[in-house]
Design a protein around this motif. Structure first.
Motif, PDB file in Angstrom:
ATOM      1  N   SER A  76      11.173  24.828  -4.858  1.00 42.79           N
ATOM      2  CA  SER A  76      11.177  24.159  -6.157  1.00 42.79           C
ATOM      3  C   SER A  76      10.622  22.754  -6.011  1.00 42.79           C
ATOM      4  CB  SER A  76      12.601  24.092  -6.727  1.00 42.79           C
ATOM      5  OG  SER A  76      13.359  23.098  -6.055  1.00 42.79           O
ATOM      6  N   ILE A  77      10.129  22.212  -7.096  1.00 44.19           N
ATOM      7  CA  ILE A  77       9.578  20.852  -7.075  1.00 44.19           C
ATOM      8  C   ILE A  77      10.667  19.857  -6.686  1.00 44.19           C
ATOM      9  CG2 ILE A  77       8.600  19.023  -8.533  1.00 44.19           C
ATOM     10  CD1 ILE A  77       7.116  21.285 -10.067  1.00 44.19           C
ATOM     11  N   TYR A  78      11.869  20.058  -7.202  1.00 37.56           N
ATOM     12  CA  TYR A  78      12.972  19.148  -6.852  1.00 37.56           C
ATOM     13  C   TYR A  78      13.258  19.174  -5.354  1.00 37.56           C
ATOM     14  CZ  TYR A  78      17.745  17.632  -6.021  1.00 37.56           C
ATOM     15  OH  TYR A  78      18.849  17.021  -5.490  1.00 37.56           O
ATOM     16  N   HIS A  79      13.371  20.367  -4.775  1.00 37.55           N
ATOM     17  CA  HIS A  79      13.697  20.451  -3.346  1.00 37.55           C
ATOM     18  C   HIS A  79      12.572  19.901  -2.472  1.00 37.55           C
ATOM     19  CE1 HIS A  79      16.794  23.479  -4.735  1.00 37.55           C
ATOM     20  NE2 HIS A  79      17.491  22.667  -3.964  1.00 37.55           N
ATOM     21  N   ALA A  80      11.323  20.093  -2.912  1.00 37.96           N
ATOM     22  CA  ALA A  80      10.203  19.503  -2.158  1.00 37.96           C
ATOM     23  C   ALA A  80      10.278  17.982  -2.213  1.00 37.96           C
ATOM     24  CB  ALA A  80       8.876  19.997  -2.722  1.00 37.96           C
ATOM     25  N   ALA A  81      10.600  17.442  -3.375  1.00 39.55           N
ATOM     26  CA  ALA A  81      10.712  15.987  -3.526  1.00 39.55           C
ATOM     27  C   ALA A  81      11.800  15.430  -2.627  1.00 39.55           C
ATOM     28  CB  ALA A  81      10.996  15.633  -4.982  1.00 39.55           C
ATOM     29  N   MET A  82      12.944  16.111  -2.585  1.00 39.47           N
ATOM     30  CA  MET A  82      14.042  15.638  -1.736  1.00 39.47           C
ATOM     31  C   MET A  82      13.664  15.736  -0.250  1.00 39.47           C
ATOM     32  SD  MET A  82      16.248  14.526  -3.832  1.00 39.47           S
ATOM     33  CE  MET A  82      14.815  14.097  -4.859  1.00 39.47           C
ATOM     34  N   ARG A  83      12.906  16.746   0.111  1.00 39.15           N
ATOM     35  CA  ARG A  83      12.468  16.882   1.508  1.00 39.15           C
ATOM     36  C   ARG A  83      11.508  15.763   1.887  1.00 39.15           C
ATOM     37  NH1 ARG A  83      10.522  22.623   4.126  1.00 39.15           N
ATOM     38  NH2 ARG A  83       9.532  21.819   6.025  1.00 39.15           N
ATOM     39  N   TYR A  84      10.585  15.434   0.959  1.00 36.99           N
ATOM     40  CA  TYR A  84       9.675  14.314   1.224  1.00 36.99           C
ATOM     41  C   TYR A  84      10.463  13.006   1.368  1.00 36.99           C
ATOM     42  CZ  TYR A  84       5.479  17.105   0.117  1.00 36.99           C
ATOM     43  OH  TYR A  84       4.464  18.031   0.133  1.00 36.99           O
ATOM     44  N   LYS A  85      11.502  12.831   0.560  1.00 35.46           N
ATOM     45  CA  LYS A  85      12.301  11.611   0.648  1.00 35.46           C
ATOM     46  C   LYS A  85      13.007  11.529   2.002  1.00 35.46           C
ATOM     47  CE  LYS A  85      14.154   9.603  -2.997  1.00 35.46           C
ATOM     48  NZ  LYS A  85      14.948   9.307  -4.209  1.00 35.46           N
ATOM     49  N   GLU A  86      13.525  12.670   2.470  1.00 37.85           N
ATOM     50  CA  GLU A  86      14.176  12.702   3.788  1.00 37.85           C
ATOM     51  C   GLU A  86      13.176  12.367   4.892  1.00 37.85           C
ATOM     52  OE1 GLU A  86      15.934  16.526   4.308  1.00 37.85           O
ATOM     53  OE2 GLU A  86      17.360  16.267   2.649  1.00 37.85           O
ATOM     54  N   GLU A  87      11.934  12.829   4.695  1.00 37.35           N
ATOM     55  CA  GLU A  87      10.882  12.581   5.695  1.00 37.35           C
ATOM     56  C   GLU A  87      10.243  11.198   5.519  1.00 37.35           C
ATOM     57  OE1 GLU A  87       9.594  17.331   5.791  1.00 37.35           O
ATOM     58  OE2 GLU A  87       8.399  15.863   4.673  1.00 37.35           O
ATOM     59  N   GLN A  88      10.728  10.434   4.481  1.00 33.90           N
ATOM     60  CA  GLN A  88      10.203   9.109   4.152  1.00 33.90           C
ATOM     61  C   GLN A  88       8.702   9.157   3.854  1.00 33.90           C
ATOM     62  OE1 GLN A  88      11.582   6.647   7.487  1.00 33.90           O
ATOM     63  NE2 GLN A  88      13.320   6.028   6.218  1.00 33.90           N
ATOM     64  N   VAL A  89       8.314  10.205   3.138  1.00 34.32           N
ATOM     65  CA  VAL A  89       6.931  10.389   2.713  1.00 34.32           C
ATOM     66  C   VAL A  89       6.855  10.144   1.209  1.00 34.32           C
ATOM     67  CG1 VAL A  89       5.057  12.071   2.447  1.00 34.32           C
ATOM     68  CG2 VAL A  89       6.433  12.049   4.535  1.00 34.32           C
ATOM     69  N   THR A 113       0.836  -1.200   0.000  1.00 37.01           N
ATOM     70  CA  THR A 113       0.000   0.000   0.000  1.00 37.01           C
ATOM     71  C   THR A 113       0.868   1.246   0.000  1.00 37.01           C
ATOM     72  OG1 THR A 113      -1.731  -1.154   1.229  1.00 37.01           O
ATOM     73  CG2 THR A 113      -1.776   1.245   1.306  1.00 37.01           C
ATOM     74  N   ILE A 114       0.435   2.264  -0.708  1.00 34.34           N
ATOM     75  CA  ILE A 114       1.098   3.571  -0.642  1.00 34.34           C
ATOM     76  C   ILE A 114       0.437   4.341   0.495  1.00 34.34           C
ATOM     77  CG2 ILE A 114       1.573   5.721  -1.878  1.00 34.34           C
ATOM     78  CD1 ILE A 114       1.362   4.090  -4.504  1.00 34.34           C
ATOM     79  N   GLU A 115       1.167   4.578   1.570  1.00 30.48           N
ATOM     80  CA  GLU A 115       0.586   5.156   2.774  1.00 30.48           C
ATOM     81  C   GLU A 115       1.015   6.599   2.996  1.00 30.48           C
ATOM     82  OE1 GLU A 115      -1.550   4.209   4.950  1.00 30.48           O
ATOM     83  OE2 GLU A 115      -1.739   2.031   4.746  1.00 30.48           O
ATOM     84  N   GLY A 116       0.048   7.470   3.284  1.00 30.67           N
ATOM     85  CA  GLY A 116       0.334   8.838   3.704  1.00 30.67           C
ATOM     86  C   GLY A 116       1.119   9.661   2.707  1.00 30.67           C
ATOM     87  N   ALA A 117       0.826   9.489   1.424  1.00 31.57           N
ATOM     88  CA  ALA A 117       1.568  10.214   0.384  1.00 31.57           C
ATOM     89  C   ALA A 117       1.143  11.681   0.335  1.00 31.57           C
ATOM     90  CB  ALA A 117       1.338   9.557  -0.971  1.00 31.57           C
ATOM     91  N   ARG A 118       2.036  12.490  -0.198  1.00 35.40           N
ATOM     92  CA  ARG A 118       1.746  13.899  -0.439  1.00 35.40           C
ATOM     93  C   ARG A 118       1.777  14.175  -1.942  1.00 35.40           C
ATOM     94  NH1 ARG A 118      -0.624  16.873   3.636  1.00 35.40           N
ATOM     95  NH2 ARG A 118       0.320  16.305   5.649  1.00 35.40           N
ATOM     96  N   CYS A 119       1.004  15.149  -2.355  1.00 38.59           N
ATOM     97  CA  CYS A 119       0.970  15.535  -3.764  1.00 38.59           C
ATOM     98  C   CYS A 119       2.126  16.493  -4.045  1.00 38.59           C
ATOM     99  CB  CYS A 119      -0.364  16.197  -4.100  1.00 38.59           C
ATOM    100  SG  CYS A 119      -0.529  16.645  -5.836  1.00 38.59           S
ATOM    101  N   LEU A 120       2.991  16.103  -4.960  1.00 42.91           N
ATOM    102  CA  LEU A 120       4.145  16.918  -5.330  1.00 42.91           C
ATOM    103  C   LEU A 120       3.782  17.919  -6.422  1.00 42.91           C
ATOM    104  CD1 LEU A 120       7.270  17.315  -5.056  1.00 42.91           C
ATOM    105  CD2 LEU A 120       7.506  15.615  -6.892  1.00 42.91           C
ATOM    106  N   VAL A 121       2.971  17.457  -7.368  1.00 40.05           N
ATOM    107  CA  VAL A 121       2.572  18.287  -8.518  1.00 40.05           C
ATOM    108  C   VAL A 121       1.112  18.016  -8.818  1.00 40.05           C
ATOM    109  CG1 VAL A 121       2.934  18.733 -10.974  1.00 40.05           C
ATOM    110  CG2 VAL A 121       4.898  18.224  -9.511  1.00 40.05           C
ATOM    111  N   LYS A 122       0.344  19.078  -9.039  1.00 39.66           N
ATOM    112  CA  LYS A 122      -1.061  18.950  -9.438  1.00 39.66           C
ATOM    113  C   LYS A 122      -1.269  19.852 -10.651  1.00 39.66           C
ATOM    114  CE  LYS A 122      -5.814  19.413  -7.649  1.00 39.66           C
ATOM    115  NZ  LYS A 122      -6.304  20.639  -8.324  1.00 39.66           N
ATOM    116  N   VAL A 123      -1.678  19.230 -11.779  1.00 40.65           N
ATOM    117  CA  VAL A 123      -1.759  19.964 -13.047  1.00 40.65           C
ATOM    118  C   VAL A 123      -3.091  19.701 -13.736  1.00 40.65           C
ATOM    119  CG1 VAL A 123       0.716  20.137 -13.493  1.00 40.65           C
ATOM    120  CG2 VAL A 123      -0.502  18.052 -14.123  1.00 40.65           C
ATOM    121  N   GLY A 124      -3.338  20.469 -14.788  1.00 39.90           N
ATOM    122  CA  GLY A 124      -4.578  20.348 -15.554  1.00 39.90           C
ATOM    123  C   GLY A 124      -4.435  19.427 -16.746  1.00 39.90           C
TER     124      GLY A 124
END
Length: 904
Positions: free
Chosen positions: A762-775, A671-682
């Motif tokens: 930036s999207i990259y820095h947010a992604a790396m922060r989520y990885k550090e937080e194991q999200v 299961t993918i648990e407690g994920a966050r949205c990195l990018v939301k587009v149209g």
């Protein structure tokens, strides 16, 4: 094996063996089958002995029921794989990394080799830094080699280290035109023991425009780099048996109407009808009036009309082209004999096949056209182009900020006097002017769609000849370029005496390769760029390519138009999209007389005479005699002779981390648990928006990374050239200047909001922060997510950023496949539902239930910021059993490595 039979084929005293349809033909009427489906049927019968072909697969095709609504999965084994260097370099990087992984896990590294012929053409690296001069080509080539030396050394290593792998060095042509003019076999012949087995030439390629070869009766299409790598390594391409749309052509093009006008009309019609994921097959009495080059022009743009392929049959026209391009006479005879014996031949007596849907176009009704300002399917009749552009311009938000002095005066008015104080003022050499809205700042005869077609290239040369003889010149703000698809083009233009006239208008040779169409248009003159930005101008480009997506051609060019090569020349003379070039003067001759487009346009008879006099089989033979031989610089490149690559210190080629932690067995799907949205587009988010492409901005994460390594901005090169460095590509993912992430309102480019902190970054820095937080991260999109080029980094980048699922309203075929190939779960909202209708804002926490083989739906639980909860049922877009196997293993290459280890 119930259906596999062989028949003997005698061609000029040589005996061949071929798979026959004999047993099936006794039971079923195979004449009902479309040409492309017969090729798939032969492929299945030939591989009937494997564990991926079942008797039912063959029977399903043989019974061919277009009323059948069930999905049928089949496997397809292409005869060969073709690559271009942007997508090919990372493919070979992955193969090298796979050797490392196999070595680390105790296997034989040298077992990782292409099992089918793989040909790579270096064609995407040249950039239009210099233009409009006699030395533009030599200067651009020197810069290309200097920029890409490390990549070229790696490719040379791959050529010497891997079996079945050949490289066409830079400066020879574009992959699709080299494929059409030289590499395509139409029929393959392979020695098997004492026999020579013949079968249809089929392929997949790491470029969406691989479909160009469909114009020569060769079935093939673009796939992601990941899927192509698997095909190289002997894995079948798994697919659902496609729906086939028959497109009936009748009549013939009127004088003055080009193949480009025809393909823009067809693209508009097919996009409106909807053919995503379908095969399109062309048939009807109009076929005979189209040359193979015309057909290839149509086939090339299959990605633009959304189809998997746009196939034409094998017939006399195809044989004529094989002769024209200097193919071996034995091969030509084999193609004809094989096609006739197996029922793959088309002539006037061929019965129309049964199609799921049928469309029709009377070629008599096609009119001169352009397409733009942002999509290939947005065709506009030439006599309405100026009005349509003006309407679009009036709708742009910033247009009101532009002063009246900077605006172009249309409808017979006169431009204002030059205002040196205005922000739009430009001086280039002896020329001074105010740049205006609508100014054509790029006019490019670029490779791919059109430069394989002598009729439009000769027409462009003849328009240039007449204009130059009348004393006309291009407007000083227009950056002009000629980037043909092969050396044959410049040779016949020179032989015809047309090159000097093109050069007189600034259409000097800038290189052989994919340039403007992929964003390699190079910089505009500093004064032009400065005026655009200071005066906030909306300027345009006109190019003879196939892609004009927003932000693709040049970051400062807002509107981009596709047009035939002769119209590109005409717009360079006119200089502004607000000019009605169909009815208004393009300019004046040396005597001050008005010159109209009709005054410059050559007759059809004149074009055909020039072709007959200057395009021959001997010309093609001469130019392709040493196609695999490179320049002195290429041949002097030193390369490693190690079996396992030694990964030297490089900012272009780095060891990718995809296999570093893999074990011999996959982890269970969870299961993918407690994920966050990195990018939301149209809607209509293209792979250009996702995958790094074009120039690297100094202030971007990728630019900052390169500068930290001592690489200065003038040596950044492009994202495409650095696809072998995952650190650059990961930082450039979702960094397109035109991307609008709804999680960062009012911004464009790489910007998002980190949750729950609310920090902007930036999207990259947010992604790396989520990885550090194991999200884990997810992406939420709208309709047609992932349209456009078959860019594997549009999946690789998100994977390295920690994206575990993409939830969208619909997917483009290649990108969905690539996501699975990188272990990312593609999920689709149910019909009528969307993020908007469900009230998903993007700041929620998302959990997605694990999926199993064959599962069609799954549940996403959404925990809202205010404490509320929503449960949504989503469609699982893993369409085949093989695709689930790849997802289960964390990606297709992980699966292949484990299979090699098992076998070894």
């Amino acid at each position: 094996m119930k259906y596999q039979t062989f028949s003997s084929l005698e061609v000029n005293n040589k005996t061949y063996s071929a798979i026959g349809f004999d047993k099936l033909a006794d039971e079923y009427d195979l004449s009902r089958l479309p040409f492309c489906i017969k090729i798939l049927l032969e492929n299945l019968i030939r591989h009937e002995h494997t564990d991926f072909v079942a008797e039912k697969d063959i029977q399903t095709i043989a019974t061919w029921d277009t009323a059948d609504t069930e999905d049928h999965e089949i496997s397809f084994v292409p005869a060969r794989v073709i690559l271009q260097d942007f997508t090919g370099v990372p493919a070979i990087v992955d193969l090298a990394a796979m050797r490392d992984a196999v070595n680390r896990l105790g296997g034989d590294a040298q077992s990782i080799n292409p099992l089918n012929p793989v040909e790579l053409v270096i064609d995407h690296s040249v950039m239009v830094d210099h233009f409009g001069g006699e030395d533009s080509f030599s200067k651009n080539t020197a810069i290309e080699v200097e920029r890409n030396k490390e990549r070229y050394q790696f490719l040379k290593w791959g050529q010497s280290s891997f079996d079945n792998f050949k490289v066409v060095p830079p400066g020879r042509g574009i992959v699709h035109q080299v494929n059409l003019e030289y590499l395509a076999r139409c029929v393959f012949a392979t020695e098997q023991g004492d026999e020579t087995l013949v079968y249809p030439d089929t392929l997949v390629g790491t470029d969406s425009h691989t479909t160009m070869i469909n114009g020569l009766g060769v079935l093939g299409w673009g796939v992601g780099g990941i899927e192509a790598e698997a095909a190289m390594l002997g894995q079948p391409v798994t697919m659902l048996l496609p729906k086939v749309v028959g497109f009936k052509l009748k009549g013939k093009l009127k004088p003055g109407v080009t193949a480009t006008d025809m393909v823009l009309t067809i693209t508009e019609q097919l996009r409106a009808h909807g053919v995503v994921g379908k095969f399109v097959e062309f048939f009807g009495p109009g076929l005979g009036s189209l040359t193979t080059a015309d057909r290839a022009t149509i086939a090339n743009m299959a990605p633009e009309y959304g189809a998997t392929c746009g196939i034409f049959p094998l017939d006399d026209v195809a044989l004529d082209y094989l002769r024209l391009t200097g193919r071996d006479e034995q091969q030509i005879a084999l193609v004809e004999a094989y096609a006739k014996q197996t029922g793959l031949w088309h002539d006037d007596n061929t019965k129309d096949a049964q199609y799921h849907e049928t469309l029709e176009l009377d070629l008599d009704e096609v009119v001169p056209s352009v397409a733009g300002p942002k999509r290939p399917q947005d065709r506009v009749a030439l006599d309405n182009a100026a009005q349509a552009y003006s309407k679009w311009l009036s709708q742009q938000i910033d247009v009101a900020e532009v002063s009246e002095e900077a605006k172009f005066v249309s409808e017979g008015g006169t431009a204002p006097d030059v205002d040196e104080e205005h922000a739009s003022y430009v001086r280039i050499g002896d020329e001074a002017f105010n740049l205006e809205d609508g100014a054509v700042v790029i006019a490019a005869i670029t490779s791919c769609t059109n430069t394989s077609n002598p009729s439009v290239l000769i027409a462009a040369g003849l328009v240039a000849k007449k204009a130059a003889e009348l004393g006309m010149t291009r407007k000083p703000w227009v950056k002009t370029s000629l980037a043909p698809g092969s050396q044959v083009v410049t040779q016949y233009l020179e032989d015809a005496g047309l090159m000097p006239h093109l050069e007189a208008l600034g259409f000097n040779l800038v290189g052989y390769g994919c340039t403007t169409c992929i964003g390699n248009s190079g910089p505009l003159p500093d004064a032009i760029e400065g005026a655009i930005r200071k005066a906030k101008l909306s300027v345009t480009s006109v190019l003879s390519g196939n892609r004009n997506f927003e932000g693709r051609i040049h970051p400062d060019v807002a509107a981009n138009y596709l047009a035939s090569p002769p119209l590109v020349v005409a717009y360079a003379l006119a200089g502004n999209m607000k000019m009605d070039i169909a009815n208004s003067p393009l300019g004046k001759d040396r005597n001050g007389n008005d010159v109209y487009l009709k005054d410059l346009w050559p007759s059809q008879e004149q074009i055909q005479q020039y072709i007959a006099d200057n395009v021959s089989g001997e010309l093609f033979k001469a130019k392709y005699a040493d196609v695999f031989k490179g320049s002195e610089v290429w041949n002097e490149l030193n390369v490693s002779d190690a079996t396992v690559y030694d990964w030297p210190d490089s900012t272009y080629i780095q060891h990718p981390p995809f296999f570093e932690t893999m074990s011999t067995t996959p982890e269970p799907v969870s299961t993918i648990e407690g994920a966050r949205c990195l990018v939301k587009v149209g809607d209509s988010i293209t792979t250009d928006h996702i995958s790094p492409a074009g120039s690297i901005a100094p202030q971007s994460p990728a630019g900052e990374y390169l500068q930290s390594l001592g690489v200065t901005p003038e040596h950044f090169n492009s994202y495409g050239s650095r696809r072998g460095n995952h650190e650059v590509m990961m930082r450039g993912t979702f960094a397109n200047v035109r991307l609008k992430n709804q999680l960062a309102p009012g911004t464009s480019g790489s910007a998002t909001t980190h949750f729950p902190s609310g920090d902007a970054m930036s999207i990259y820095h947010a992604a790396m922060r989520y990885k550090e937080e194991q999200v884990p991260a997810i992406v939420i999109g709208g309709k047609e997510y992932g349209t456009g080029s078959s860019r594997d980094w549009a999946a690789k980048g998100p994977s390295l950023m920690g994206v575990q699922a993409v939830v969208a309203e619909s997917f483009e075929r290649i990108h969905r496949s690539n996501l699975i190939g990188m272990g990312i779960l593609p999920l689709q909202f149910k019909q009528g539902e969307s993020a908007e209708s469900l009230g998903i804002e993007g700041n929620e926490k998302f959990s997605i239930a694990s999926v199993s083989a064959g599962q069609k739906t799954t549940t996403m639980t959404i925990n809202k910021a205010d404490g509320g909860q929503l449960s949504v049922e989503l469609l699982v877009r893993i369409d085949t059993a093989n695709e689930f196997t790849y997802y289960q293993h964390g990606g297709i290459l992980h699966y292949v490595i484990r299979e090699y280890l098992k076998a070894g």
